[in-house]
Write an enzyme that holds these catalytic residues in place. Structure first.
Site, PDB file in Angstrom:
ATOM      1  N   PHE A 150      46.235  35.015  35.564  1.00 56.50           N
ATOM      2  CA  PHE A 150      46.165  33.559  35.488  1.00 56.50           C
ATOM      3  C   PHE A 150      46.340  33.015  34.084  1.00 56.50           C
ATOM      4  O   PHE A 150      46.709  31.854  33.898  1.00 56.50           O
ATOM      5  CB  PHE A 150      44.828  33.059  36.057  1.00 56.50           C
ATOM      6  CG  PHE A 150      43.632  33.331  35.174  1.00 56.50           C
ATOM      7  CD1 PHE A 150      43.334  32.514  34.090  1.00 56.50           C
ATOM      8  CD2 PHE A 150      42.783  34.399  35.427  1.00 56.50           C
ATOM      9  CE1 PHE A 150      42.231  32.762  33.274  1.00 56.50           C
ATOM     10  CE2 PHE A 150      41.685  34.651  34.626  1.00 56.50           C
ATOM     11  CZ  PHE A 150      41.406  33.823  33.543  1.00 56.50           C
ATOM     12  N   LYS A 174      54.273  38.635  42.326  1.00 52.22           N
ATOM     13  CA  LYS A 174      53.015  38.155  42.910  1.00 52.22           C
ATOM     14  C   LYS A 174      52.203  37.568  41.768  1.00 52.22           C
ATOM     15  O   LYS A 174      51.491  38.263  41.055  1.00 52.22           O
ATOM     16  CB  LYS A 174      52.263  39.291  43.588  1.00 52.22           C
ATOM     17  CG  LYS A 174      51.333  38.861  44.755  1.00 52.22           C
ATOM     18  CD  LYS A 174      50.274  37.850  44.412  1.00 52.22           C
ATOM     19  CE  LYS A 174      49.130  38.446  43.613  1.00 52.22           C
ATOM     20  NZ  LYS A 174      48.047  37.408  43.354  1.00 52.22           N
ATOM     21  N   CYS A 282      44.343  38.255  26.497  1.00 52.38           N
ATOM     22  CA  CYS A 282      43.996  39.658  26.277  1.00 52.38           C
ATOM     23  C   CYS A 282      44.146  40.058  24.820  1.00 52.38           C
ATOM     24  O   CYS A 282      43.655  41.104  24.414  1.00 52.38           O
ATOM     25  CB  CYS A 282      44.830  40.564  27.163  1.00 52.38           C
ATOM     26  SG  CYS A 282      46.581  40.599  26.741  1.00 52.38           S
ATOM     27  N   GLU A 383      34.595  42.702  28.196  1.00 54.20           N
ATOM     28  CA  GLU A 383      35.619  41.710  27.871  1.00 54.20           C
ATOM     29  C   GLU A 383      35.171  40.385  28.481  1.00 54.20           C
ATOM     30  O   GLU A 383      35.180  40.212  29.702  1.00 54.20           O
ATOM     31  CB  GLU A 383      36.978  42.115  28.432  1.00 54.20           C
ATOM     32  CG  GLU A 383      38.070  41.107  28.093  1.00 54.20           C
ATOM     33  CD  GLU A 383      39.419  41.454  28.691  1.00 54.20           C
ATOM     34  OE1 GLU A 383      40.444  41.110  28.072  1.00 54.20           O
ATOM     35  OE2 GLU A 383      39.454  42.069  29.769  1.00 54.20           O
TER      36      GLU A 383
END
Length: 500
Positions: A150, A174, A282, A383
Site C-alpha cells: 500500500f 495484484k 521500507c 518494523e
C-alpha cells in the site's frame, strides 16, 4: 455514490463477479469513499489466461515494438503524473509532493525499460573450435506476477512491470486493496499507449487472489514487496510451486552518526528520512545510532526540527505529513509509543494524541521521538512503519556497527561522518544491501538494483536494474557449427560467393 474499482483483464475493465468487496478509505477523514472488487480463483485464472494468450505474440514481438510502446507510455505517464498523484493522496493519504515523487521514481524504471535493448544484448564467442561458434541469449519467461504494497501504489508496480514487459513477458498485478485506483489508471495509460490486450492485467483482492497466483501453473515468476512474514510466505509457497521468486521484506534501517559528523545535516536527514511519507516506507530511517558524546545534542536538534513539521490532509499544499493508511495501523503504531517508557525508553516526543481540526475522524498520529532505546524494546525490535524514530547510544564506531549488524533486517543503512576512512570501512563491514554515506535513504537509481540482505529479501535477485533484467529472463546457450561452402560437393550451387 460510492466509487467501485474493478479488475483490468484482457485490455478492459471487468466487473467483479465474486460478490466480495473491500473498503477503501480517505485517510484524512476516515470515510469509506470506494469499494474494491476482490477476485475469486476463477477471476485470477481469467487474468492469467489472458496473459498467457497475449504472450504467444508479445513474447515473439520485436524489441523495437516493445520499446516504442513504452516510450509512448512514458510520455502519457509524465503528462498524467498529477492525476496519479491525486489518486495516491486520496487513498493513501501522503501529501501531494510525496505522491509526485513516487511517480517520478517509477518513471526512472520506465526510462530504463525503454532502453532495455542494451541490457538484453547477448554474447558471442567465435571459432571456439573449428567452425564452431557459441552464443548466449536471454529469453522471456512467460506470464509473471507482481504483488505490491500500500505504501507506494504507483512506484512499486513500476519497479516490476516495465522491466517484465520490456523483456517480452506478460504481467498480472495484484496491488494493495487499500489504495487500488492508481493501478487501474496505469493500466488505462498502457492501453492508450498501444500495449496489446492481455499483456498487462490487474486483479484486486486478498489472500485468495495471492494464493492462486502463487500456485497457478502458468505463472512463471512472482515479484513481491511487503512485510517480512509475508515475504517469507511468498518465497516458500511460490518456490515450492517451482516458480522464480523475488520477495522483498521489511526493514529496520539504521543511521550511524559519528562524533565528527555535521550534526545539523545529520538531524535534517534523520527528520526527513524518519517522518517523510509518515514513516510508511521500507527505506525509512527508524533507528539512529549516536556514537560518543554527541547523543544529547543530536536528539535536541532532531526534536527542534520534528516539532515544526505541519501535519494535515495530503491535498493541503501546506501539509508536510499526512495521516496513516488505516485507523487500525494508526492504533498499532501508537501502541509502540504508549508502551515505550515502560520498556526503558525516554519519550522525547509523543505524537499519539494528535488530531487535525475539522478532520477529527482521520487516521492521525503525530511525530514521536524515543531516546536511549534499549535493543530489547519492541519499538526497536519491530518494523513500526510509522512516524516513530528511535535513538540508540553507542560508545564507539565498532559498537555501533555490531549493534546494526545484529539486527535480523538488512535493507538499507547510512553513516554520517566527515571521515572517508570510516565511511569506507562502514560500507564494507555493514551487513545490508543498500548503504548511504551522508545519504539517509540510499534508494538506488534505476540502472542499479534495489534490495536488502538477511530478512529483508528472500530470493536471489534484487529488483530493477541488471538484476531485474536477469529475473525476468532466462539464459540460453547456442553452440553452432556450419560447413564451409568450400567443402560442398562439386556440382552443388550453394550460391556462395556471389558478387553483384
Amino acid at each position: 455514490m460510492t466509487k467501485i474499482v474493478n479488475h483490468w483483464i484482457g485490455g478492459k475493465t471487468v466487473e467483479g463477479a465474486s460478490g466480495t468487496y473491500g473498503p477503501v478509505t480517505d485517510p484524512s477523514t476516515g470515510a469509506v469513499t470506494t469499494k474494491v472488487a476482490f477476485a475469486s480463483v476463477d477471476e485470477v485464472d481469467a487474468a492469467v489466461a489472458a496473459a498467457k494468450e497475449a504472450y504467444l505474440t508479445w513474447g515473439q514481438s520485436s524489441l523495437a515494438q516493445r520499446t516504442s510502446i513504452l516510450f509512448k507510455f512514458r510520455a502519457l505517464l509524465d503528462a498524467n503524473r498529477d492525476a496519479i498523484a491525486e489518486l495516491i493522496t486520496a487513498e493513501h493519504g501522503k501529501v501531494h509532493s510525496d505522491a509526485l515523487g513516487e511517480v517520478a521514481r517509477g518513471l526512472e524504471i520506465v526510462d530504463l525499460a525503454c532502453g532495455i535493448n542494451v541490457q538484453l544484448k547477448g554474447e558471442l564467442s567465435t571459432q571456439v573450435a573449428s567452425r564452431v561458434d557459441v552464443a548466449s541469449i536471454r529469453q522471456p519467461l512467460g506470464v509473471v506476477a507482481g504483488i505490491t504494497p500500500f505504501n507506494f501504489p504507483a512506484m512499486v508496480p513500476m519497479w516490476m512491470f516495465p522491466m517484465a514487459i520490456a523483456c517480452g513477458n506478460t504481467f498480472v498485478l495484484k496491488p494493495s486493496e487499500k489504495d487500488p485506483s492508481a493501478s487501474i489508471k496505469i493500466a488505462e495509460l498502457l492501453a492508450e499507449a498501444g500495449l496489446p490486450d492481455g499483456v498487462f492485467n490487474v486483479v484486486h483482492g486478498d489472500k485468495v487472489a495471492v494464493d492462486r497466483l502463487l500456485e497457478h501453473p502458468d505463472v512463471k515468476a512472482v515479484s513481491f514487496v511487503g512485510s517480512t512474514p509475508i515475504a517469507r510466505y511468498i518465497h516458500t509457497t511460490a518456490s515450492a510451486a517451482g516458480k522464480r521468486v523475488q520477495a522483498l521484506g521489511g526493514a529496520k534501517n539504521h543511521m550511524l552518526v559519528l562524533p565528527d559528523a555535521d550534526l545539523d545535516a545529520a538531524a535534517d536527514a534523520a527528520v526527513s528520512a524518519a517522518y517523510g511519507s509518515a514513516g510508511e516506507r521500507c527505506m525509512a530511517i527508524s533507528a539512529v545510532v549516536a556514537v560518543g558524546a554527541i547523543g544529547d545534542e543530536l536528539v535536541e536538534k532532531i526534536r527542534e526540527r520534528a516539532e515544526k513539521i505541519k501535519i494535515g490532509p495530503g491535498n493541503d499544499p501546506t501539509s508536510e505529513m499526512g495521516p496513516l493508511i488505516t485507523a487500525a495501523h494508526r492504533d498499532k503504531v501508537a501502541s509502540y509509543v504508549e508502551g515505550a517508557a515502560a520498556e526503558g525508553c525516554e519519550v522525547v516526543l509523543d505524537g499519539t494524541g494528535y488530531t487535525v481540526d475539522g478532520f477529527e475522524d482521520g487516521h492521525w498520529i503525530g511525530i514521536s521521538l524515543l531516546d536511549k532505546v534499549p535493543t530489547g524494546a519492541k519499538a526497536y525490535q519491530d518494523e513500526i512503519f510509522g512516524p516513530v524514530l528511535c535513538v540508540l547510544r553507542a560508545e564507539t564506531y565498532e559498537e555501533g556497527v555490531a549493534l546494526i549488524n545484529s539486527s535480523p533486517f538488512g535493507n538499507g543503512t547510512a553513516i554520517f561522518t566527515r571521515d572517508g576512512g570510516a565511511a569506507r570501512r562502514f560500507q564494507l563491514e555493514i551487513e545490508a544491501g543498500m548503504v548511504g554515506v551522508n545519504v539517509p535513504i540510499p534508494v538506488p537509481v534505476g540502472y542499479h538494483s534495489f534490495g536488502g540482505w538477511k530478512d529483508s529479501l528472500f530470493g536471489d535477485h534484487h529488483i530493477y536494474g541488471n538484476d531485474g533484467t536477469h529475473f525476468y529472463t532466462r539464459g540460453k546457450v547456442v553452440t553452432t557449427r556450419w560447413p564451409d561452402p568450400a567443402d560442398a560437393p562439386s556440382g552443388v550451387d550453394l550460391g556462395f560467393p556471389r558478387n553483384h
